[in-house]
Structure formats: structure tokens, C-alpha cells
Scaffold this active site. Structure first.
Site, PDB file in Angstrom:
ATOM      1  N   ALA A  90       0.860  -1.179   0.000  1.00  0.00           N
ATOM      2  CA  ALA A  90       0.000   0.000   0.000  1.00  0.00           C
ATOM      3  C   ALA A  90       0.899   1.232   0.000  1.00  0.00           C
ATOM      4  O   ALA A  90       2.047   1.173   0.446  1.00  0.00           O
ATOM      5  CB  ALA A  90      -0.893  -0.017   1.234  1.00  0.00           C
ATOM      6  N   GLY A 133       0.620  -4.990   0.986  1.00  0.00           N
ATOM      7  CA  GLY A 133      -0.608  -5.056   0.207  1.00  0.00           C
ATOM      8  C   GLY A 133      -0.405  -5.713  -1.148  1.00  0.00           C
ATOM      9  O   GLY A 133      -1.350  -6.269  -1.720  1.00  0.00           O
ATOM     10  N   GLU A 136      -0.702  -9.280  -0.493  1.00  0.00           N
ATOM     11  CA  GLU A 136      -2.118  -9.542  -0.194  1.00  0.00           C
ATOM     12  C   GLU A 136      -2.954  -9.519  -1.476  1.00  0.00           C
ATOM     13  O   GLU A 136      -3.863 -10.334  -1.651  1.00  0.00           O
ATOM     14  CB  GLU A 136      -2.626  -8.501   0.803  1.00  0.00           C
ATOM     15  CG  GLU A 136      -1.972  -8.670   2.165  1.00  0.00           C
ATOM     16  CD  GLU A 136      -2.309  -7.561   3.136  1.00  0.00           C
ATOM     17  OE1 GLU A 136      -2.259  -6.376   2.743  1.00  0.00           O
ATOM     18  OE2 GLU A 136      -2.626  -7.871   4.289  1.00  0.00           O
ATOM     19  N   GLU A 156       5.005  -5.053   7.045  1.00  0.00           N
ATOM     20  CA  GLU A 156       4.310  -3.980   7.769  1.00  0.00           C
ATOM     21  C   GLU A 156       4.894  -3.744   9.155  1.00  0.00           C
ATOM     22  O   GLU A 156       4.881  -2.634   9.665  1.00  0.00           O
ATOM     23  CB  GLU A 156       2.814  -4.297   7.881  1.00  0.00           C
ATOM     24  CG  GLU A 156       2.031  -4.151   6.584  1.00  0.00           C
ATOM     25  CD  GLU A 156       1.987  -5.425   5.761  1.00  0.00           C
ATOM     26  OE1 GLU A 156       2.806  -6.348   5.997  1.00  0.00           O
ATOM     27  OE2 GLU A 156       1.120  -5.499   4.855  1.00  0.00           O
TER      28      GLU A 156
HETATM   29  N1  CO8 Z   1       4.609   3.239  -0.764  1.00  0.00           N
HETATM   30  C1  CO8 Z   1       5.021   4.388  -1.299  1.00  0.00           C
HETATM   31  N2  CO8 Z   1       6.148   4.514  -2.006  1.00  0.00           N
HETATM   32  C2  CO8 Z   1       6.912   3.423  -2.138  1.00  0.00           C
HETATM   33  C3  CO8 Z   1       6.566   2.188  -1.591  1.00  0.00           C
HETATM   34  C4  CO8 Z   1       5.338   2.095  -0.869  1.00  0.00           C
HETATM   35  N3  CO8 Z   1       4.885   0.957  -0.343  1.00  0.00           N
HETATM   36  N4  CO8 Z   1       7.530   1.297  -1.888  1.00  0.00           N
HETATM   37  C5  CO8 Z   1       8.443   1.954  -2.618  1.00  0.00           C
HETATM   38  N5  CO8 Z   1       8.076   3.229  -2.778  1.00  0.00           N
HETATM   39  C6  CO8 Z   1       8.789   4.280  -3.477  1.00  0.00           C
HETATM   40  C7  CO8 Z   1       9.974   4.790  -2.699  1.00  0.00           C
HETATM   41  O1  CO8 Z   1       9.583   5.749  -1.730  1.00  0.00           O
HETATM   42  C8  CO8 Z   1      10.826   5.365  -3.810  1.00  0.00           C
HETATM   43  O2  CO8 Z   1      10.304   6.611  -4.162  1.00  0.00           O
HETATM   44  P1  CO8 Z   1      11.325   7.920  -4.269  1.00  0.00           P
HETATM   45  O3  CO8 Z   1      12.225   7.573  -5.417  1.00  0.00           O
HETATM   46  O4  CO8 Z   1      10.383   9.042  -4.527  1.00  0.00           O
HETATM   47  O5  CO8 Z   1      12.061   8.002  -2.967  1.00  0.00           O
HETATM   48  C9  CO8 Z   1      10.570   4.414  -4.978  1.00  0.00           C
HETATM   49  O6  CO8 Z   1       9.336   3.755  -4.695  1.00  0.00           O
HETATM   50  C10 CO8 Z   1      11.652   3.372  -5.143  1.00  0.00           C
HETATM   51  O7  CO8 Z   1      11.804   2.731  -3.888  1.00  0.00           O
HETATM   52  P2  CO8 Z   1      13.255   2.482  -3.222  1.00  0.00           P
HETATM   53  O8  CO8 Z   1      14.185   3.584  -3.566  1.00  0.00           O
HETATM   54  O9  CO8 Z   1      13.025   2.204  -1.772  1.00  0.00           O
HETATM   55  O10 CO8 Z   1      13.680   1.151  -4.025  1.00  0.00           O
HETATM   56  P3  CO8 Z   1      14.649  -0.026  -3.530  1.00  0.00           P
HETATM   57  O11 CO8 Z   1      14.854  -0.899  -4.728  1.00  0.00           O
HETATM   58  O12 CO8 Z   1      15.830   0.519  -2.820  1.00  0.00           O
HETATM   59  O13 CO8 Z   1      13.789  -0.838  -2.427  1.00  0.00           O
HETATM   60  C11 CO8 Z   1      11.813  -1.922  -1.573  1.00  0.00           C
HETATM   61  C12 CO8 Z   1      12.636  -1.516  -2.827  1.00  0.00           C
HETATM   62  C13 CO8 Z   1      12.603  -2.917  -0.726  1.00  0.00           C
HETATM   63  C14 CO8 Z   1      10.522  -2.535  -2.083  1.00  0.00           C
HETATM   64  C15 CO8 Z   1      11.542  -0.639  -0.726  1.00  0.00           C
HETATM   65  O14 CO8 Z   1      11.024   0.379  -1.570  1.00  0.00           O
HETATM   66  C16 CO8 Z   1      10.547  -0.862   0.392  1.00  0.00           C
HETATM   67  O15 CO8 Z   1      10.891  -1.383   1.422  1.00  0.00           O
HETATM   68  N6  CO8 Z   1       9.279  -0.426   0.145  1.00  0.00           N
HETATM   69  C17 CO8 Z   1       8.257  -0.516   1.180  1.00  0.00           C
HETATM   70  C18 CO8 Z   1       7.725  -1.922   1.294  1.00  0.00           C
HETATM   71  C19 CO8 Z   1       6.674  -1.966   2.375  1.00  0.00           C
HETATM   72  O16 CO8 Z   1       6.924  -1.662   3.528  1.00  0.00           O
HETATM   73  N7  CO8 Z   1       5.448  -2.377   2.003  1.00  0.00           N
HETATM   74  C20 CO8 Z   1       4.323  -2.470   2.941  1.00  0.00           C
HETATM   75  C21 CO8 Z   1       3.528  -1.183   2.935  1.00  0.00           C
HETATM   76  S1  CO8 Z   1       2.232  -1.155   4.182  1.00  0.00           S
HETATM   77  C22 CO8 Z   1       0.999  -2.104   3.472  1.00  0.00           C
HETATM   78  O17 CO8 Z   1       1.127  -2.597   2.393  1.00  0.00           O
HETATM   79  C23 CO8 Z   1      -0.277  -2.239   4.277  1.00  0.00           C
HETATM   80  C24 CO8 Z   1      -1.252  -3.152   3.544  1.00  0.00           C
HETATM   81  C25 CO8 Z   1      -2.661  -2.668   3.637  1.00  0.00           C
HETATM   82  C26 CO8 Z   1      -3.618  -3.493   2.798  1.00  0.00           C
HETATM   83  C27 CO8 Z   1      -3.521  -3.303   1.270  1.00  0.00           C
HETATM   84  C28 CO8 Z   1      -4.551  -4.143   0.530  1.00  0.00           C
HETATM   85  C29 CO8 Z   1      -4.331  -4.364  -0.947  1.00  0.00           C
END
Ligand code: CO8
Length: 242
Positions: A90, A133, A136, A156
Site C-alpha cells: 500500500a 498489500g 495480499e 508492515e
Molecule cells: N509506498 C510508497 N512509495 C513506495 C513504496 C510504498 N509501499 N515502496 C516503494 N516506494 C517508493 C519509494 O519511496 C521510492 O520513491 P522515491 O524515489 O520518490 O524516494 C521508490 O518507490 C523506489 O523505492 P526504493 O528507492 O526504496 O527502491 P529499492 O529498490 O531501494 O527498495 C523496496 C525496494 C525494498 C521494495 C523498498 O522500496 C521498500 O521497502 N518499500 C516498502 C515496502 C513496504 O513496507 N510495504 C508495505 C507497505 S504497508 C501495506 O502494504 C499495508 C497493507 C494494507 C492493505 C492493502 C490491501 C491491498
């Protein structure tokens, strides 16, 4: 149709690559594919955010699914992302400043599970990150085809929150309680092979509603706010157990 059958398949990457742009959508690409144009094809298309699932994207996925459900020519639907990310979860930036009242009162995520109510078979073609998400969303589909580089995870906990759309429920049924708990409690990811080995079939019970309310409840904590703010500010979270 069984839920969450994980199959490692090289075709996932091909499915992710060969699409044409069509439809009036901002966050997804939609078309009918196959010789008989009987496969509904939805590609998540927010490459800069690794296909993070914002509310607008999920609304569009729901609209596309409604259209395919109503289309008598369509027999099945494929949902895919890119080579790098099916979906990285998400949208954290969208959730960062939400309050408990907004989540609970507005029943946040209520319309996000349209995929699981589609009557036609829905296939997730997963490559790269399928996190939070994203994992999921894949598990809501009837079948998962996972490319060799697919990575499934429920990170999460690292943001100070918990899965909100089936992560604790469908994952348990897909990979078993032990591995599911390990993934949810550590945020560690598993690859396609491990997911396939662990996958087995179980029916879905009503834990999802409870899970959604607990997910909302994390928005009442300081640690959830800190976890998401730390992600956006690109620093390590400093959790205080509040
Ligand atoms: N939300 C918003 N932006 C994101 C997300 C995210 N989940 N994941 C990545 N991005 C963005 C980054 O902020 C970055 O943007 P910017 O260049 O503007 O800084 C861009 O995407 C590229 O990301 P990274 O530079 O971090 O890329 P890496 O290759 O270094 O890392 C990862 C990739 C490991 C995937 C890393 O981006 C990461 O850890 N992302 C977050 C993963 C996460 O925590 N996901 C869980 C989110 S909470 C959730 O999903 C709750 C679920 C609710 C239900 C949903 C039902 C469908």
C-alpha cells in the site's frame, strides 16, 4: 477454484512485458488479450513508486474488474506488475498522516478486496516485489504464477503496523502458520521456490474483518506514524513501543 496456488513460471515475466497501452486509466493499463480476446489483462503501472497501491489505483482495479466481470467474452483475468515489482505494498506516503479516526470511521481498505469477489478466475502474474498489500493482492487472486525473481513478504511490522487485507489470514492458509508468523513478525521475504514449497490449500475463514480493525488500530499508535515517516524520510525508524 483453489485459492493461492503458487506456481513458479517463467511466463510471468513475459506476461509483464507484452502489453499495449489502452483504456482511460491513470494508474493501470487495461486490455483484452489472447487470440480470442477473452483474457482480461490488468497491469499495475506506477513504476516510480514500484506500483505502490494508492487508493486511486485500487479504485481503477475495481473498475476494470467490474468491466471484465460484465463482459461475456472474457473468461479469466490476469493481474500483473513490472519485472521489478508486482506491487511494493500500500502507498506509505498516502497513509503516513492518516489518523485512527479516519481509518476506522472511513472503513479504510473496505473496497480494496474487489479481486477476491470476482466470479471469474483471476490470475496474479508476479515478478519482483510483492510486499505488504502487494502480497495480499496476489493472494486475493485464485492462482499465482510467480517468476523466479518474485519476492513475497509482509513487512508492515517494520513500519509499526500490521497487514490489513488478508496478510495474516490468507498467508497462513497459503504457507502454513509457522512460516506465516515468521514472515509477519520479522518482515522477512520469501522467494518463489520457497512459496511454492510451502503452499497448500485451506479455506478462508473470517479473520479478515478482525485483521482490518487491528490494522486500523495501528493508526492510533505513535510507532506506526514514526515507522511510515522514517520510510518517507529515508532513515531507520526509532520505535518507542507507544
Ligand atoms: N509506498 C510508497 N512509495 C513506495 C513504496 C510504498 N509501499 N515502496 C516503494 N516506494 C517508493 C519509494 O519511496 C521510492 O520513491 P522515491 O524515489 O520518490 O524516494 C521508490 O518507490 C523506489 O523505492 P526504493 O528507492 O526504496 O527502491 P529499492 O529498490 O531501494 O527498495 C523496496 C525496494 C525494498 C521494495 C523498498 O522500496 C521498500 O521497502 N518499500 C516498502 C515496502 C513496504 O513496507 N510495504 C508495505 C507497505 S504497508 C501495506 O502494504 C499495508 C497493507 C494494507 C492493505 C492493502 C490491501 C491491498
Amino acid at each position: 477454484m483453489s485459492k493461492t496456488c503458487v506456481t513458479v513460471c517463467a511466463t510471468a515475466s513475459r506476461l509483464g512485458q507484452q502489453f499495449m497501452c489502452c483504456g482511460n486509466y491513470e494508474h493501470i493499463l487495461v486490455e483484452k488479450r489472447g487470440e480470442k480476446k477473452n483474457v482480461g489483462f490488468i497491469q499495475l503501472n506506477r513504476p516510480k513508486a514500484l506500483n505502490a497501491l494508492c487508493d486511486g489505483l485500487m479504485k481503477e482495479v475495481g473498475q476494470a474488474l467490474d468491466a471484465f466481470e460484465a463482459d461475456g467474452d472474457v473468461g479469466a483475468v490476469v493481474i500483473t506488475g513490472s519485472e521489478k515489482a508486482f506491487a511494493a505494498g500500500a502507498d506509505i506516503k498516502e497513509m503516513q498522516n492518516r489518523t485512527f479516526q479516519e481509518c476506522y470511521g472511513g472503513n479504510f481498505l473496505a473496497h480494496w478486496n474487489r479481486v477476491s469477489t470476482v466470479k471469474k478466475p483471476v490470475i496474479a502474474a508476479v515478478n519482483g516485489f510483492a510486499l505488504g498489500g502487494g502480497c495480499e493482492l496476489a493472494m486475493m487472486c485464485d492462482i499465482i504464477y510467480a517468476g523466479e525473481k518474485a519476492q513475497f513478504g509482509q513487512p508492515e511490522i517494520l513500519l509499526g503496523t500490521i497487514p490489513g487485507s488478508g496478510g495474516t489470514q490468507r498467508l497462513t492458509r497459503a504457507v502454513g502458520k509457522s512460516l506465516a508468523m515468521e514472515m509477519v513478525l520479522t518482515g522477512d521475504r520469501i522467494g518463489a521456490q520457497e512459496a511454492k514449497q510451502s503452499a497448500f490449500e485451506l479455506t478462508l475463514a473470517e479473520g479478515n474483518r478482525l485483521e482490518k480493525r487491528l490494522f486500523h488500530a495501528t493508526f492510533a499508535t505513535d510507532d506506526r506514524k514514526e515507522g511510515m515517516t522514517a520510510f518517507v524520510e529515508k532513515r531507520k525508524a526509532s520505535f518507542q513501543d507507544n
